[in-house]
Design an enzyme around this catalytic site. Structure first.
Site, mmCIF file in Angstrom:
data_model
loop_
_atom_site.group_PDB
_atom_site.id
_atom_site.type_symbol
_atom_site.label_atom_id
_atom_site.label_comp_id
_atom_site.label_asym_id
_atom_site.label_seq_id
_atom_site.Cartn_x
_atom_site.Cartn_y
_atom_site.Cartn_z
ATOM 1 N N HIS A 163 -13.560 -12.232 70.097
ATOM 2 C CA HIS A 163 -12.221 -12.841 70.123
ATOM 3 C C HIS A 163 -11.364 -12.257 71.246
ATOM 4 O O HIS A 163 -11.575 -11.129 71.693
ATOM 5 C CB HIS A 163 -11.522 -12.603 68.769
ATOM 6 C CG HIS A 163 -11.327 -11.152 68.456
ATOM 7 N ND1 HIS A 163 -10.291 -10.411 68.971
ATOM 8 C CD2 HIS A 163 -12.068 -10.295 67.721
ATOM 9 C CE1 HIS A 163 -10.379 -9.175 68.553
ATOM 10 N NE2 HIS A 163 -11.469 -9.063 67.794
ATOM 11 N N GLY A 164 -10.355 -13.037 71.667
ATOM 12 C CA GLY A 164 -9.383 -12.538 72.644
ATOM 13 C C GLY A 164 -8.544 -11.409 72.048
ATOM 14 O O GLY A 164 -8.589 -11.155 70.829
ATOM 15 N N GLU B 140 -3.137 -8.983 68.110
ATOM 16 C CA GLU B 140 -1.872 -8.216 68.059
ATOM 17 C C GLU B 140 -2.147 -6.740 67.754
ATOM 18 O O GLU B 140 -1.447 -5.855 68.231
ATOM 19 C CB GLU B 140 -0.959 -8.822 66.994
ATOM 20 C CG GLU B 140 -0.342 -10.134 67.453
ATOM 21 C CD GLU B 140 0.247 -10.951 66.328
ATOM 22 O OE1 GLU B 140 0.033 -10.612 65.137
ATOM 23 O OE2 GLU B 140 0.924 -11.948 66.648
ATOM 24 N N THR C 199 -8.465 -2.301 63.070
ATOM 25 C CA THR C 199 -8.220 -3.611 62.463
ATOM 26 C C THR C 199 -9.212 -3.942 61.356
ATOM 27 O O THR C 199 -8.819 -4.245 60.233
ATOM 28 C CB THR C 199 -8.268 -4.715 63.541
ATOM 29 O OG1 THR C 199 -7.492 -4.295 64.652
ATOM 30 C CG2 THR C 199 -7.719 -6.018 63.000
ATOM 31 N N ARG D 278 -8.506 -14.317 64.062
ATOM 32 C CA ARG D 278 -8.559 -14.089 65.515
ATOM 33 C C ARG D 278 -9.834 -14.653 66.133
ATOM 34 O O ARG D 278 -9.810 -15.154 67.263
ATOM 35 C CB ARG D 278 -8.398 -12.584 65.836
ATOM 36 C CG ARG D 278 -9.429 -11.644 65.203
ATOM 37 C CD ARG D 278 -8.935 -10.218 65.311
ATOM 38 N NE ARG D 278 -9.837 -9.180 64.826
ATOM 39 C CZ ARG D 278 -9.959 -8.782 63.571
ATOM 40 N NH1 ARG D 278 -9.265 -9.388 62.612
ATOM 41 N NH2 ARG D 278 -10.766 -7.774 63.249
ATOM 42 N N GLU E 76 -15.635 -8.494 61.395
ATOM 43 C CA GLU E 76 -15.620 -7.156 62.010
ATOM 44 C C GLU E 76 -16.122 -6.128 60.997
ATOM 45 O O GLU E 76 -16.088 -6.360 59.778
ATOM 46 C CB GLU E 76 -14.178 -6.830 62.453
ATOM 47 C CG GLU E 76 -13.964 -5.491 63.132
ATOM 48 C CD GLU E 76 -14.880 -5.252 64.330
ATOM 49 O OE1 GLU E 76 -16.107 -5.068 64.131
ATOM 50 O OE2 GLU E 76 -14.374 -5.228 65.460
ATOM 51 N N HIS F 169 -16.698 -10.449 66.572
ATOM 52 C CA HIS F 169 -15.914 -9.220 66.717
ATOM 53 C C HIS F 169 -16.703 -8.132 67.453
ATOM 54 O O HIS F 169 -17.942 -8.172 67.492
ATOM 55 C CB HIS F 169 -15.522 -8.723 65.331
ATOM 56 C CG HIS F 169 -14.773 -9.762 64.566
ATOM 57 N ND1 HIS F 169 -13.400 -9.825 64.541
ATOM 58 C CD2 HIS F 169 -15.214 -10.827 63.850
ATOM 59 C CE1 HIS F 169 -13.020 -10.872 63.826
ATOM 60 N NE2 HIS F 169 -14.107 -11.496 63.386
HETATM 61 O O1 LIG Z 1 -11.417 -3.451 64.304
HETATM 62 C C1 LIG Z 1 -10.953 -2.976 65.344
HETATM 63 O O2 LIG Z 1 -10.092 -2.081 65.372
HETATM 64 C C2 LIG Z 1 -11.421 -3.492 66.674
HETATM 65 O O3 LIG Z 1 -11.584 -4.844 66.611
HETATM 66 C C3 LIG Z 1 -12.702 -2.831 67.116
HETATM 67 O O4 LIG Z 1 -12.391 -1.524 67.191
HETATM 68 P P1 LIG Z 1 -13.292 -0.372 67.822
HETATM 69 O O5 LIG Z 1 -13.404 -0.656 69.295
HETATM 70 O O6 LIG Z 1 -12.513 0.843 67.509
HETATM 71 O O7 LIG Z 1 -14.610 -0.403 67.108
#
Ligand SMILES: O=C(O)[C@H](O)COP(=O)(O)O
Length: 206
Positions: A10-11, A14, A22, A61, A88, A158
């Site tokens: 995904h782009g 936020e 995230t 996202r 993710e 992700h």
């Molecule tokens: O979930 C997240 O924070 C990111 O999408 C991926 O995070 P990371 O690069 O810390 O694995």
């Protein structure tokens, strides 16, 4: 038969912009993320790709990135499968924390292990191995049959669900995968052989 599989992260979201872990939280794209999705669609169009099926996660996202990209490609209505198997990595107790604050609290090395190692899970969350345990069967049973039937496939997902997929596709070891980073909005185009091994990989950077 082309047997093409495109992976795209995904782009920018936020929470990417705010530097927050995230995982399964569900923030929207930023303006930059929307633009990255448009450019990804444009690059795929220039590359001459048409898709028969799309796969994405249950997170907004990735879904929004996919719909912007398909709109840009002129293929907004292709069959799309949304499944939590492509979500993710679950960042567990780290979700919502600032990544720099986490480094200050637990140390650079520990946070890097949580983020990039193969089998060390963040507290209450998933390791990459755990993420793979849902991504790999989904790939084998749902995505790969489409690709092998000649139905070009795009997967919008992700950073870590795609790291798990890239690891399997490219036969990477747990040591190799530590250094693998997936950039937001950059399509990775794989051409597969009939036996599902990778014949060719092209990264459509801007
Ligand atoms: O979930 C997240 O924070 C990111 O999408 C991926 O995070 P990371 O690069 O810390 O694995």
């Amino acid at each position: 038969m082309t047997r093409t599989l495109v992976l795209v992260r995904h782009g920018q979201s936020e929470w990417n912009l705010k530097n927050l872990f995230t995982g399964w939280k569900d923030p929207d794209l930023t303006d930059k993320g929307i633009e990255e999705a448009r450019i990804a669609g444009h690059r795929l169009k220039e590359y001459g790709l048409h898709f028969g099926t799309a796969f994405t996660s249950e997170l907004y996202r990735a879904q929004r990135t996919l719909s912007i990209l398909l709109e840009e490609l002129g293929q907004p209505h292709i069959p799309t499968v949304r499944d939590a198997a492509l979500n993710e990595r679950d960042y567990g107790d780290l979700s919502g924390l600032n990544k720099d604050d986490a480094r200050a609290k637990w140390g650079e090395e520990q946070v890097l292990l949580w983020r990039r190692s193969y089998d060390i899970a963040p507290p209450g969350g998933e390791s990459l191995k755990d993420t793979g345990a849902r991504v790999w069967p989904f790939y084998i049973h749902r995505i790969l049959p489409k690709v092998l039937s000649g139905d070009n496939v795009v997967v919008a997902a992700h950073g870590n669900s795609l790291r798990a997929l890239v690891m399997a596709l490219e036969g990477m070891s747990p040591a190799d995968i530590v250094a693998e980073e997936i950039s937001t909005g950059i399509p990775i185009v794989y051409r597969l052989n009939a036996d599902s091994t990778v014949a060719e990989k092209t990264v459509l950077s801007h």
